[in-house]
Design a protein around this motif. Structure first.
Motif, PDB file in Angstrom:
ATOM      1  N   LYS A   1       0.903  -1.182   0.052  1.00  0.00           N
ATOM      2  CA  LYS A   1       0.004   0.171   0.071  1.00  0.00           C
ATOM      3  C   LYS A   1       0.894   1.223  -0.009  1.00  0.00           C
ATOM      4  O   LYS A   1       1.885   1.304   0.811  1.00  0.00           O
ATOM      5  N   ARG A   2       0.585   2.256  -1.141  1.00  0.00           N
ATOM      6  CA  ARG A   2       1.304   3.387  -1.174  1.00  0.00           C
ATOM      7  C   ARG A   2       0.421   4.547  -1.240  1.00  0.00           C
ATOM      8  O   ARG A   2      -0.526   4.094  -1.504  1.00  0.00           O
ATOM      9  N   PRO A   3       0.990   5.621  -0.959  1.00  0.00           N
ATOM     10  CA  PRO A   3       0.176   6.798  -1.518  1.00  0.00           C
ATOM     11  C   PRO A   3      -0.123   7.004  -2.837  1.00  0.00           C
ATOM     12  O   PRO A   3       0.387   6.547  -3.816  1.00  0.00           O
ATOM     13  N   GLU A   4      -1.277   7.369  -3.305  1.00  0.00           N
ATOM     14  CA  GLU A   4      -1.949   7.532  -4.541  1.00  0.00           C
ATOM     15  C   GLU A   4      -1.071   8.986  -5.348  1.00  0.00           C
ATOM     16  O   GLU A   4      -0.813   8.932  -6.410  1.00  0.00           O
ATOM     17  N   TRP A   5      -0.961   9.846  -4.377  1.00  0.00           N
ATOM     18  CA  TRP A   5      -0.291  11.078  -4.879  1.00  0.00           C
ATOM     19  C   TRP A   5       0.638  11.553  -3.783  1.00  0.00           C
ATOM     20  O   TRP A   5       0.571  11.435  -2.650  1.00  0.00           O
ATOM     21  N   VAL A   6       1.693  12.020  -4.218  1.00  0.00           N
ATOM     22  CA  VAL A   6       2.921  12.678  -3.405  1.00  0.00           C
ATOM     23  C   VAL A   6       3.487  14.006  -3.925  1.00  0.00           C
ATOM     24  O   VAL A   6       3.645  14.135  -5.190  1.00  0.00           O
ATOM     25  N   LYS A   7       3.923  14.430  -2.942  1.00  0.00           N
ATOM     26  CA  LYS A   7       4.709  15.877  -3.222  1.00  0.00           C
ATOM     27  C   LYS A   7       6.098  15.547  -2.542  1.00  0.00           C
ATOM     28  O   LYS A   7       6.378  15.277  -1.439  1.00  0.00           O
ATOM     29  N   VAL A   8       7.293  15.824  -3.514  1.00  0.00           N
ATOM     30  CA  VAL A   8       8.482  15.388  -3.005  1.00  0.00           C
ATOM     31  C   VAL A   8       9.485  16.558  -3.160  1.00  0.00           C
ATOM     32  O   VAL A   8       9.461  17.155  -4.320  1.00  0.00           O
ATOM     33  N   LYS A   9      10.037  16.920  -2.119  1.00  0.00           N
ATOM     34  CA  LYS A   9      11.039  17.952  -2.269  1.00  0.00           C
ATOM     35  C   LYS A   9      12.502  17.525  -2.265  1.00  0.00           C
ATOM     36  O   LYS A   9      12.703  16.384  -1.783  1.00  0.00           O
ATOM     37  N   TYR A  10      13.353  18.194  -3.313  1.00  0.00           N
ATOM     38  CA  TYR A  10      14.597  17.516  -3.523  1.00  0.00           C
ATOM     39  C   TYR A  10      15.510  18.598  -4.073  1.00  0.00           C
ATOM     40  O   TYR A  10      15.172  19.752  -4.624  1.00  0.00           O
ATOM     41  N   LEU A  11      16.953  18.131  -4.229  1.00  0.00           N
ATOM     42  CA  LEU A  11      17.689  19.140  -4.858  1.00  0.00           C
ATOM     43  C   LEU A  11      18.037  18.338  -6.235  1.00  0.00           C
ATOM     44  O   LEU A  11      18.050  17.035  -6.493  1.00  0.00           O
ATOM     45  N   ASP A  12      18.221  19.259  -7.416  1.00  0.00           N
ATOM     46  CA  ASP A  12      18.493  18.683  -8.689  1.00  0.00           C
ATOM     47  C   ASP A  12      20.016  18.713  -8.682  1.00  0.00           C
ATOM     48  O   ASP A  12      20.831  18.952  -7.994  1.00  0.00           O
ATOM     49  N   VAL A  13      20.597  18.285  -9.771  1.00  0.00           N
ATOM     50  CA  VAL A  13      21.836  18.159 -10.141  1.00  0.00           C
ATOM     51  C   VAL A  13      22.748  19.514  -9.987  1.00  0.00           C
ATOM     52  O   VAL A  13      24.146  19.379  -9.865  1.00  0.00           O
ATOM     53  N   ASP A  14      22.106  20.650 -10.178  1.00  0.00           N
ATOM     54  CA  ASP A  14      22.702  21.860 -10.245  1.00  0.00           C
ATOM     55  C   ASP A  14      22.528  22.294  -8.427  1.00  0.00           C
ATOM     56  O   ASP A  14      23.090  23.539  -8.132  1.00  0.00           O
ATOM     57  N   GLY A  15      22.181  21.536  -7.720  1.00  0.00           N
ATOM     58  CA  GLY A  15      21.996  21.873  -6.292  1.00  0.00           C
ATOM     59  C   GLY A  15      20.782  22.913  -5.986  1.00  0.00           C
ATOM     60  O   GLY A  15      20.731  23.436  -4.807  1.00  0.00           O
ATOM     61  N   ASN A  16      19.906  23.152  -6.999  1.00  0.00           N
ATOM     62  CA  ASN A  16      18.610  23.916  -6.765  1.00  0.00           C
ATOM     63  C   ASN A  16      17.525  22.784  -6.146  1.00  0.00           C
ATOM     64  O   ASN A  16      17.330  21.875  -6.514  1.00  0.00           O
ATOM     65  N   GLU A  17      16.914  23.653  -5.367  1.00  0.00           N
ATOM     66  CA  GLU A  17      15.853  22.921  -4.708  1.00  0.00           C
ATOM     67  C   GLU A  17      14.498  22.756  -5.499  1.00  0.00           C
ATOM     68  O   GLU A  17      14.266  23.841  -6.154  1.00  0.00           O
ATOM     69  N   ASN A  18      13.918  21.684  -5.831  1.00  0.00           N
ATOM     70  CA  ASN A  18      12.903  21.610  -6.622  1.00  0.00           C
ATOM     71  C   ASN A  18      11.806  20.588  -5.865  1.00  0.00           C
ATOM     72  O   ASN A  18      11.765  20.017  -4.973  1.00  0.00           O
ATOM     73  N   ILE A  19      10.470  20.593  -6.435  1.00  0.00           N
ATOM     74  CA  ILE A  19       9.300  19.808  -5.839  1.00  0.00           C
ATOM     75  C   ILE A  19       8.839  19.247  -7.058  1.00  0.00           C
ATOM     76  O   ILE A  19       8.779  19.875  -8.099  1.00  0.00           O
TER      77      ILE A  19
END
Length: 164
Positions: free
Chosen positions: A99-117
């Protein structure tokens, strides 16, 4: 880029908590490239750094919509639920209902070190959750409602049900 060895269930590194990446440097970028190549070679849809023996918070995913490299990913919101069959490159010839969520919002850094969602539903949401769990030493078998050997007749029946 290079293929890396995928660690298999029973390897203690898969149960450890990965450390945050504090500097997006060439070493991390090479790791991500190697992980992506390894994942594609193994015909997977996701791979976490601990699966190749590196305790860093980094994952790669590709569910057919292009590859995504995520550094320090964290689920910040989730909703709904979906039960489906999962497998894992670190647990060959097995699968299970999770069982997993149907929808998620994930915060992360990209390869340039910028924060994304990134917001995801369906299979992408499932893969993101599965790979992020690896960063905390959690395997899908810890969460599975049922597990199967991939040649198990029950698994074949479930597969038919989901394909119809």
């Amino acid at each position: 880029m290079a293929l890396r060895e995928i660690r298999i269930d029973g390897d203690p590194i898969l149960r450890k908590i990965s450390r945050e990446v504090t500097d997006v440097n060439n070493r991390i970028l090479t790791l991500l490239d190697d992980m992506l190549e390894t994942m594609k070679y193994a015909e997977g849809v996701g791979l976490a750094a601990p699966q190749v023996g590196v305790l860093r918070r980094a994952i790669v995913v590709d569910v057919g919509e292009g590859s995504i490299k995520l550094i320090n990913p964290a689920v910040i919101e989730k909703s709904g639920e979906n039960i489906d069959i999962e497998g894992c490159l670190s647990i060959p010839l097995k699968s299970g209902k999770v069982k997993r969520p149907e929808w998620v919002k994930v915060k992360y850094l990209d390869v340039d070190g910028n924060e994304n969602i990134i917001e995801a539903t369906g299979i992408l949401a499932r893969v993101l959750c599965h790979e992020i769990d690896h960063l905390d030493g959690i395997l899908y078998t810890d969460l599975a409602i049922e597990t199967y050997d991939d040649d198990d007749e029950y698994y074949e029946e479930d597969r038919k049900d989901t394909e119809e």
